[in-house]
Design a protein around this motif. Structure first.
Motif, PDB file in Angstrom:
ATOM      1  N   ALA A 224     -20.307  19.077 -44.664  1.00 53.66           N
ATOM      2  CA  ALA A 224     -20.249  20.337 -43.918  1.00 53.66           C
ATOM      3  C   ALA A 224     -19.305  20.214 -42.723  1.00 53.66           C
ATOM      4  O   ALA A 224     -18.575  21.152 -42.395  1.00 53.66           O
TER       5      ALA A 224
ATOM      6  N   LEU B 195     -16.670  21.972 -45.943  1.00 53.57           N
ATOM      7  CA  LEU B 195     -17.101  22.400 -47.277  1.00 53.57           C
ATOM      8  C   LEU B 195     -18.307  23.333 -47.159  1.00 53.57           C
ATOM      9  O   LEU B 195     -19.114  23.234 -46.230  1.00 53.57           O
ATOM     10  N   ARG B 196     -18.415  24.249 -48.117  1.00 53.52           N
ATOM     11  CA  ARG B 196     -19.583  25.119 -48.215  1.00 53.52           C
ATOM     12  C   ARG B 196     -20.643  24.351 -49.006  1.00 53.52           C
ATOM     13  O   ARG B 196     -20.527  24.174 -50.225  1.00 53.52           O
ATOM     14  N   VAL B 197     -21.673  23.896 -48.302  1.00 53.66           N
ATOM     15  CA  VAL B 197     -22.648  22.959 -48.859  1.00 53.66           C
ATOM     16  C   VAL B 197     -24.005  23.630 -49.018  1.00 53.66           C
ATOM     17  O   VAL B 197     -24.458  24.362 -48.124  1.00 53.66           O
ATOM     18  N   ILE B 198     -24.657  23.381 -50.151  1.00 53.01           N
ATOM     19  CA  ILE B 198     -26.035  23.796 -50.363  1.00 53.01           C
ATOM     20  C   ILE B 198     -26.900  22.542 -50.419  1.00 53.01           C
ATOM     21  O   ILE B 198     -26.657  21.644 -51.226  1.00 53.01           O
TER      22      ILE B 198
ATOM     23  N   GLN C 187     -18.564  30.134 -54.947  1.00 54.30           N
ATOM     24  CA  GLN C 187     -18.942  30.341 -53.553  1.00 54.30           C
ATOM     25  C   GLN C 187     -19.558  29.110 -52.889  1.00 54.30           C
ATOM     26  O   GLN C 187     -19.771  29.114 -51.682  1.00 54.30           O
ATOM     27  N   ALA C 188     -19.851  28.092 -53.658  1.00 55.27           N
ATOM     28  CA  ALA C 188     -20.364  26.836 -53.102  1.00 55.27           C
ATOM     29  C   ALA C 188     -19.460  25.697 -53.563  1.00 55.27           C
ATOM     30  O   ALA C 188     -18.886  25.745 -54.652  1.00 55.27           O
ATOM     31  N   GLU C 189     -19.320  24.685 -52.713  1.00 53.71           N
ATOM     32  CA  GLU C 189     -18.422  23.574 -53.023  1.00 53.71           C
ATOM     33  C   GLU C 189     -19.143  22.235 -53.143  1.00 53.71           C
ATOM     34  O   GLU C 189     -18.528  21.237 -53.531  1.00 53.71           O
TER      35      GLU C 189
ATOM     36  N   THR D 133     -30.057  30.032 -50.996  1.00 55.19           N
ATOM     37  CA  THR D 133     -28.904  30.619 -51.641  1.00 55.19           C
ATOM     38  C   THR D 133     -28.474  31.911 -50.976  1.00 55.19           C
ATOM     39  O   THR D 133     -27.468  32.506 -51.377  1.00 55.19           O
TER      40      THR D 133
ATOM     41  N   GLU E 124     -27.052  32.594 -48.087  1.00 55.67           N
ATOM     42  CA  GLU E 124     -25.728  32.587 -47.470  1.00 55.67           C
ATOM     43  C   GLU E 124     -24.641  32.563 -48.562  1.00 55.67           C
ATOM     44  O   GLU E 124     -23.606  33.202 -48.432  1.00 55.67           O
ATOM     45  N   VAL E 125     -24.894  31.847 -49.655  1.00 60.63           N
ATOM     46  CA  VAL E 125     -23.898  31.738 -50.701  1.00 60.63           C
ATOM     47  C   VAL E 125     -23.715  33.054 -51.442  1.00 60.63           C
ATOM     48  O   VAL E 125     -22.603  33.475 -51.748  1.00 60.63           O
TER      49      VAL E 125
END
Length: 333
Positions: free
Chosen positions: A51, A55-58, A82-84, A327, A329-330
């Motif tokens: 992060a 990166l867009r992290v979940i 939408q997530a990386e 999820t 935010e994604v």
């Protein structure tokens, strides 16, 4: 905090560092081990590192992630638009949830080549025996790394870091005793919270080694999932009021009792200091909190109404609370 380690865990931690540094060829992988070996902490370390790199992290417990995930197998590729990076904890909780298992397999199948994915599993791969064959095979074919219980050196480093975070200045022999009494990170942190609470109740002296022995024999406190806000909300429900009434200046007997009981539970089960509790409960002076905690502790000896109220708040403190979907935010929910 550094990754929990020890020589025996050098390989899985090297894998984790490689993911955190975005080195190619180290993802996806399955991180497994018994409870308390630090799997969740390692996931958090990797996710935080990525992060910080933008990166867009979940990062989420697997059961909660799939409970809120709006996708199906055929739409799994939309997730990766939408997530990386994806880090899922406690995937063993997906047993008996075939839809979630199939969606996990679909997310793995459609993962972009460079997208980091790490799954954490309590136990070993045999814990997937009750899964559907296809999803179980998808997980089993991942590269697997096992975290074992931390050795003495790792437990000492963990306690030293926890002491710095909690402003505790404990002698090394005290830390060594604690490290001998708890083999896992969960137990170490629980014991340290007990020590912190006991020390702040008697700030004039350090806890002795005999004090530590007594605290260790009482057993570790349970892992708390609730926050002080959730305990406040439960206290408000107990007296049919709003949380703002609990933190406010109202002096009705029911409000005062609920406020003091909530302070007591937050103190004993969340490890919050008296000044922290004062700030959380409407900016009160720490001496007010000390009085409340001692008063409730005394009343618990004979007052059944207080016993019932505290038991209800303690149940809240040790119950995992639902929160917003990881999820949201994604997917823009």
């Amino acid at each position: 905090m550094p990754l929990p380690g020890g020589a025996r865990n050098a390989f899985p931690l090297a894998m984790a560092r490689a993911v955190a540094l975005r080195e190619p060829g180290h993802s996806p992988f399955l991180l497994h081990g018994e409870k308390g070996t630090g799997k969740s902490h390692v996931l958090q370390h990797m996710a935080a590192s990525l992060a910080r790199q933008g990166l867009r992290v979940i990062l989420a417990p697997a059961a909660r992630f799939f409970q809120h995930c709006p996708l199906e197998e055929q739409t799994a590729p939309l997730f990766w638009q939408q997530a990386e990076a994806l880090f899922l904890d406690d995937i063993q909780t997906l047993g008996g949830q075939p839809r979630s298992q199939r969606l996990l397999a679909a997310l793995l199948a459609h993962r972009p080549e460079k997208a980091p994915v790490v799954l954490a599993l309590e136990g070993g791969p045999d814990a997937l025996g009750a899964w559907e064959p296809g999803p179980a095979a998808s997980v089993r074919q991942l590269f697997s790394a096992e975290l074992t219980p931390p050795d003495m050196e790792a437990r000492m480093r963990y306690l030293q870091q926890c002491c710095r975070e909690n402003a505790l200045d404990l002698p090394r022999e005290h830390l060594r005793l604690m490290a001998r009494r708890a083999a896992h990170f969960h137990g170490l942190r629980s014991l340290l919270l007990r020590v912190k609470s006991a020390w702040e109740d008697d700030a004039a002296r350090h806890p002795s080694l005999d004090d530590l022995e007594r605290l260790a024999r009482t057993g570790p406190v349970q892992a708390c999932h609730a926050s002080h806000e959730q305990i406040l909300a439960e206290a408000a429900r107990c007296c049919d009021a709003a949380p703002a009434d609990i933190t406010g200046t109202g002096r009705h007997a029911r409000l005062v009792m609920a406020r003091q009981a909530a302070m007591y539970v937050c103190r004993r089960h969340l490890g919050l200091s008296y000044p922290e509790l004062g700030r959380a409960f409407g900016g009160r002076d720490h001496s007010t909190v000390i009085h409340a905690v001692k008063k409730i502790g005394k009343m618990l000896e004979s007052n059944k109404d207080v016993q019932h109220l505290v038991a209800r708040l303690e149940k809240c403190a040790h119950q995992e609370q639902p929160d917003s979907s990881p999820t949201d935010e994604v997917f823009g929910a």
